[in-house]
Design an enzyme around this catalytic site. Structure first.
Site, mmCIF file in Angstrom:
data_model
loop_
_atom_site.group_PDB
_atom_site.id
_atom_site.type_symbol
_atom_site.label_atom_id
_atom_site.label_comp_id
_atom_site.label_asym_id
_atom_site.label_seq_id
_atom_site.Cartn_x
_atom_site.Cartn_y
_atom_site.Cartn_z
ATOM 1 N N GLY A 1 -2.478 132.269 51.425
ATOM 2 C CA GLY A 1 -3.379 131.686 52.415
ATOM 3 C C GLY A 1 -4.675 132.423 52.633
ATOM 4 O O GLY A 1 -5.481 132.018 53.468
ATOM 5 N N GLU B 1 1.376 136.402 48.570
ATOM 6 C CA GLU B 1 1.288 135.393 47.499
ATOM 7 C C GLU B 1 -0.062 134.692 47.468
ATOM 8 O O GLU B 1 -0.132 133.487 47.708
ATOM 9 C CB GLU B 1 2.327 134.297 47.723
ATOM 10 C CG GLU B 1 3.727 134.712 47.963
ATOM 11 C CD GLU B 1 4.598 133.496 48.264
ATOM 12 O OE1 GLU B 1 5.676 133.416 47.681
ATOM 13 O OE2 GLU B 1 4.205 132.629 49.065
ATOM 14 N N GLY C 1 -3.026 132.624 46.104
ATOM 15 C CA GLY C 1 -3.372 131.774 44.966
ATOM 16 C C GLY C 1 -4.887 131.712 44.888
ATOM 17 O O GLY C 1 -5.541 132.358 44.076
ATOM 18 N N ARG C 2 -5.448 130.957 45.847
ATOM 19 C CA ARG C 2 -6.885 130.699 45.876
ATOM 20 C C ARG C 2 -7.730 131.971 45.765
ATOM 21 O O ARG C 2 -8.695 132.003 45.011
ATOM 22 C CB ARG C 2 -7.207 130.005 47.208
ATOM 23 C CG ARG C 2 -8.635 129.535 47.348
ATOM 24 C CD ARG C 2 -8.891 129.001 48.761
ATOM 25 N NE ARG C 2 -7.794 128.305 49.335
ATOM 26 C CZ ARG C 2 -7.605 126.989 49.240
ATOM 27 N NH1 ARG C 2 -8.469 126.248 48.599
ATOM 28 N NH2 ARG C 2 -6.551 126.430 49.808
ATOM 29 N N TYR D 1 -9.750 116.718 50.902
ATOM 30 C CA TYR D 1 -9.803 117.598 52.077
ATOM 31 C C TYR D 1 -11.186 117.641 52.726
ATOM 32 O O TYR D 1 -11.398 118.398 53.666
ATOM 33 C CB TYR D 1 -9.445 119.046 51.692
ATOM 34 C CG TYR D 1 -8.175 119.205 50.902
ATOM 35 C CD1 TYR D 1 -6.935 118.928 51.479
ATOM 36 C CD2 TYR D 1 -8.207 119.639 49.582
ATOM 37 C CE1 TYR D 1 -5.764 119.088 50.751
ATOM 38 C CE2 TYR D 1 -7.042 119.809 48.851
ATOM 39 C CZ TYR D 1 -5.829 119.533 49.442
ATOM 40 O OH TYR D 1 -4.677 119.691 48.723
ATOM 41 N N CYS E 1 -14.440 104.338 39.810
ATOM 42 C CA CYS E 1 -14.882 103.168 40.562
ATOM 43 C C CYS E 1 -14.247 103.181 41.938
ATOM 44 O O CYS E 1 -13.334 102.409 42.225
ATOM 45 C CB CYS E 1 -14.540 101.902 39.788
ATOM 46 S SG CYS E 1 -15.517 101.812 38.298
ATOM 47 N N TYR F 1 -7.003 125.143 42.591
ATOM 48 C CA TYR F 1 -6.644 123.767 42.949
ATOM 49 C C TYR F 1 -7.644 122.762 42.366
ATOM 50 O O TYR F 1 -8.004 121.788 43.014
ATOM 51 C CB TYR F 1 -6.514 123.624 44.477
ATOM 52 C CG TYR F 1 -5.521 124.607 45.047
ATOM 53 C CD1 TYR F 1 -4.162 124.471 44.785
ATOM 54 C CD2 TYR F 1 -5.935 125.708 45.808
ATOM 55 C CE1 TYR F 1 -3.241 125.395 45.279
ATOM 56 C CE2 TYR F 1 -5.024 126.630 46.300
ATOM 57 C CZ TYR F 1 -3.679 126.466 46.027
ATOM 58 O OH TYR F 1 -2.773 127.377 46.512
#
Ligand code: LLP
Length: 431
Positions: A258, A292, A294-295, A335, A361, A390
């Site tokens: 996070g 942990e 990620g980002r 988001y 489209c 992501y």
């Protein structure tokens, strides 16, 4: 290695103001020391480009922040599963957390790692549990049902399975609503009393094939205030104490990921801010902490490079259609994320707010609104920044478009890590 700014893209000699917008003489955009145009020369566009030196620098920064408390960094593979990224992190000593057999297969394919590997999925299948147990991964379970299912798999394989309990600590994290996972309503993990009960049953001999090691919390992504993680860790420590009181030898506390990256360039708490809050909580408790991210390890190391196809003739301002869209980078559409978009070739003439739309489209296929861009023409390259997390992992073939290539840059050299898909690839899975 360069100091860890977390942003390896640069405009050569340009100086960026605090909004990240270049001022002064324009130059071409570079990534990892290579011109972005050169980086995508072999693949064409759309292509994700990742600067591996930056990924490693981000890992080392998080690892250094948590080193004083002996914590381990497990990269959340869901953010970016590219094998070259995983290999680079494994070589640096990083562990991994995966959510599926597919992600675990990637980690295994990337080669040996000295770090811990965790399987922490939701709705994990028996096959996925078995793969994890066979390879000695720690399995984080989210329910009593999953605990029983893992117990059966361990018994069938005749191999002990290390297990931790994913808690729902009922903590409201300061993260966007769509990314919050720690409040009581969130469909993740067990409430503390259920976790204590499960640990008590294991202490009493239920699930003899399982080796309980500790607990796991993850309260959300893009967390803007580390205190939510600290609250969750306090709940986790209470559960660990209860498990120890029941006679279990628990020492694993995975505090989740996070750590935020603001795509629009705003300041956010850094890994050191999280570490400073957690250190006094775990000191003297005898737990091994894990985090942990990620980002934080990959977002700023990556960009999505796309080409202008056409200029649209609209009465409402400048609009360009590019060859990447919501199906390649879903974050703006899903988001409302605001990623900065810049012209790869520089250019400070005639800068005007520009809407950048993809080829799908759908009215929602908008990569950027009012991006300050110079006048662009068909064929010009444009880069969507901070797109290393992501991005490709959430890409699809919507509208029958092949997914982008992936290019990695290391030591000043660009290498094609994954070729761009073809129209034939789109047919390959159908009988
Ligand atoms: N650990 C667990 C158990 C997770 O569920 C996640 C992310 C992480 C770690 C890594 O979180 P990070 O450090 O990357 O924030 N698709 C969304 C993000 C979803 C995150 C899901 N879980 C986005 O594009 O913003």
């Amino acid at each position: 290695m360069q100091p860890s700014t977390g942003r390896d893209w640069s405009f050569g000699e340009w100086v960026c103001n605090h909004h990240g917008m270049p001022v002064g003489e324009p130059e071409v955009l570079r990534v990892g020391g290579v011109s972005v145009a050169d980086a995508v020369a072999a693949t064409g566009t759309p292509a994700y480009v990742y600067a591996l030196d930056d990924v490693e620098a981000a890992y080392r920064r998080v690892a250094a922040a948590f080193a004083p408390m002996g914590a381990e960094v497990l990269y959340a593979v869901k953010a970016n599963g590219n094998l070259a990224v995983l290999r680079r992190l494994a070589a640096a000593g990083c562990g991994f957390t995966v959510v599926s057999g597919g992600e675990l297969t990637r980690v295994l394919a990337a080669g040996p790692t000295t770090g811990t590997v965790v399987l922490a999925g939701r709705g994990t299948s028996a096959e996925e549990h078995a793969l994890a147990v066979r390879h000695g991964a720690v399995v984080h379970v989210q329910s009593a049902d999953e605990l029983a299912a893992l117990g059966r798999v361990a018994a069938e394989l005749g191999r002990p399975a290390r297990v931790a309990i994913r808690l729902n600590p009922d903590v409201e994290a300061a993260s966007p609503e769509a990314l919050r996972t720690g409040h009581g309503d969130a469909a993740f993990g067990m409430p503390p009393e259920v976790a204590v009960d499960a640990l008590g049953r294991m202490a009493a001999g239920a699930h003899p094939g399982l080796v309980p090691v500790g607990v796991h919390v993850h309260v959300g992504s893009q967390i803007r205030d580390p205190s939510g993680v600290a609250s969750a860790v306090k709940v986790a420590l209470d559960v660990i104490r209860a498990g120890r009181d029941a006679g279990l030898d628990l020492d694993w506390l995975d505090a989740g990921g996070g750590f935020p990256v603001d795509e629009s360039g705003a300041d956010v708490p850094e890994p050191e801010d999280f570490a400073a809050l957690l250190a006094p909580l775990v000191e003297g408790t005898g737990v091994r902490l894990a985090v942990e991210p990620g980002r934080r390890l990959v977002a700023s190391a990556g960009m999505l490079v796309t080409s202008v196809r056409h200029r649209l003739d609209r009465s409402h301002g400048r609009t360009v259609v590019v060859d990447a869209g919501m199906h390649h980078l879903l974050r703006p559409a899903l988001y409302g994320a605001t990623h900065r978009v810049v012209a790869v070739g520089g250019g400070s003439e005639d800068v005007a707010p520009t809407t950048v739309v993809g080829p799908c489209c759908e009215p929602g296929d908008v990569l950027a609104r009012a991006a300050p861009l110079p006048a662009l023409a068909p064929g010009d390259l444009v880069a969507v920044l901070d797109a290393g997390a992501y991005g490709m992992v959430m890409a699809s073939n919507y509208n029958g478009h092949p997914r982008p290539a992936e290019v990695v840059v290391a030591g000043g050299e660009a290498t094609v890590a994954r070729r761009r898909e073809t129209w034939d690839d789109l047919l390959a899975w159908e009988t």
